[in-house]
Design a protein around this motif. Structure first.
Motif, mmCIF file in Angstrom:
data_model
loop_
_atom_site.group_PDB
_atom_site.id
_atom_site.type_symbol
_atom_site.label_atom_id
_atom_site.label_comp_id
_atom_site.label_asym_id
_atom_site.label_seq_id
_atom_site.Cartn_x
_atom_site.Cartn_y
_atom_site.Cartn_z
ATOM 1 N N GLN A 7 14.504 -0.117 51.379
ATOM 2 C CA GLN A 7 15.586 -0.148 50.401
ATOM 3 C C GLN A 7 15.016 -0.436 49.003
ATOM 4 O OE1 GLN A 7 18.632 0.273 51.915
ATOM 5 N NE2 GLN A 7 19.688 0.449 49.931
ATOM 6 N N LEU A 8 15.366 0.423 48.044
ATOM 7 C CA LEU A 8 14.983 0.171 46.651
ATOM 8 C C LEU A 8 16.154 -0.535 45.973
ATOM 9 C CD1 LEU A 8 12.891 0.720 44.327
ATOM 10 C CD2 LEU A 8 14.201 2.780 43.836
ATOM 11 N N VAL A 9 15.899 -1.737 45.436
ATOM 12 C CA VAL A 9 16.988 -2.508 44.823
ATOM 13 C C VAL A 9 16.618 -2.897 43.397
ATOM 14 C CG1 VAL A 9 17.860 -3.468 46.991
ATOM 15 C CG2 VAL A 9 16.098 -4.699 45.733
ATOM 16 N N SER A 10 17.649 -3.100 42.593
ATOM 17 C CA SER A 10 17.465 -3.610 41.235
ATOM 18 C C SER A 10 18.467 -4.735 41.071
ATOM 19 C CB SER A 10 17.712 -2.501 40.212
ATOM 20 O OG SER A 10 17.677 -3.048 38.913
ATOM 21 N N ASP A 11 17.981 -5.960 40.856
ATOM 22 C CA ASP A 11 18.839 -7.155 40.897
ATOM 23 C C ASP A 11 19.639 -7.134 42.202
ATOM 24 O OD1 ASP A 11 17.856 -8.108 38.502
ATOM 25 O OD2 ASP A 11 19.283 -6.917 37.343
ATOM 26 N N ARG A 12 20.986 -7.093 42.122
ATOM 27 C CA ARG A 12 21.771 -7.084 43.366
ATOM 28 C C ARG A 12 22.226 -5.683 43.744
ATOM 29 N NH1 ARG A 12 23.213 -11.504 40.561
ATOM 30 N NH2 ARG A 12 24.886 -10.354 39.574
ATOM 31 N N LEU A 13 21.774 -4.676 42.987
ATOM 32 C CA LEU A 13 22.241 -3.307 43.245
ATOM 33 C C LEU A 13 21.300 -2.579 44.199
ATOM 34 C CD1 LEU A 13 23.286 -1.991 39.722
ATOM 35 C CD2 LEU A 13 24.791 -2.557 41.642
ATOM 36 N N ASP A 14 21.896 -1.967 45.240
ATOM 37 C CA ASP A 14 21.119 -1.072 46.084
ATOM 38 C C ASP A 14 21.033 0.272 45.380
ATOM 39 O OD1 ASP A 14 20.836 -2.953 48.016
ATOM 40 O OD2 ASP A 14 22.581 -2.310 49.167
#
Ligand SMILES: [Cu+2]
Length: 191
Positions: A7-14
């Motif tokens: 899974q690539l995430v940025s902060d809490r965003l998937d």
């Protein structure tokens, strides 16, 4: 990671999920020797050569006050009027102690060369007195560009085919503090 999910995430965003195959694969792809042919534009194709200065003006105690292109402010009348379909060489004369990434809107261009010069001679007589050899662009700079790095106390020459659309565009330094401190100018393309 075979057979796994990543899974690539940025902060809490998937943002994205990679599902890695569990089968074994053979990658036969190859990077081609030539990615995309770029025909270099001959200098003889240029209809004119414009000398454009990159300027910095300091206060009495040496603090940088304002950065300009061609010693002109953003709101001054347009001075660069270019014919649609023509090719020009722009010689960017950097009279400052900083490098500036200069960006032209609408067009793409090629870098011809860079050459150091005596800034005192230019400041006194507006004459380019070279102090070094013309240095061609590095291999990674020989493709189409829309930004060019202009080192301090050097000329940077670009060759620009003005293809596209007539209208008013801008060219500017891409350092935010510089472009907002007036290192941005309009130019006009006429049909
Ligand atoms: Cu700048």
């Amino acid at each position: 990671m075979r057979g796994e999910r990543v899974q690539l995430v940025s902060d809490r965003l998937d943002l994205m999920q990679f599902r890695v195959s569990s089968k074994s694969l053979e990658d036969t792809s190859q990077v081609p020797a030539v990615l995309s042919p770029v025909v270099r534009i001959a200098e003889s194709e240029a209809m004119r050569n414009r000398e454009m200065t990159l300027n910095q003006f300091d206060s009495d105690n040496g603090e940088p006050m304002v950065m300009l292109l061609n010693r002109k402010h953003w709101a001054d009348p347009v001075t660069e009027i270019v014919k649609l379909g023509s090719t020009e060489i722009w010689t960017l004369v950097n009279l400052t102690e900083d490098a500036h990434p200069i960006h032209l809107h609408m067009v793409r261009f090629q870098i011809l060369d860079r050459q150091s010069f005596a800034d005192y001679e230019y400041l006194a007589n507006d004459k380019i007195l070279p102090t070094g050899e013309r240095i061609p662009p590095s291999p990674h700079e020989r493709g189409w560009k829309d930004v060019v790095q202009c080192p301090p106390y050097a000329t940077t020459r670009i060759i620009v085919p003005f293809q596209g659309y007539a209208g008013r565009y801008v060219w500017h330094c891409h350092i935010l503090e510089h472009e907002a401190n007036d290192m941005m100018r309009p130019y006009e393309v006429i049909s």
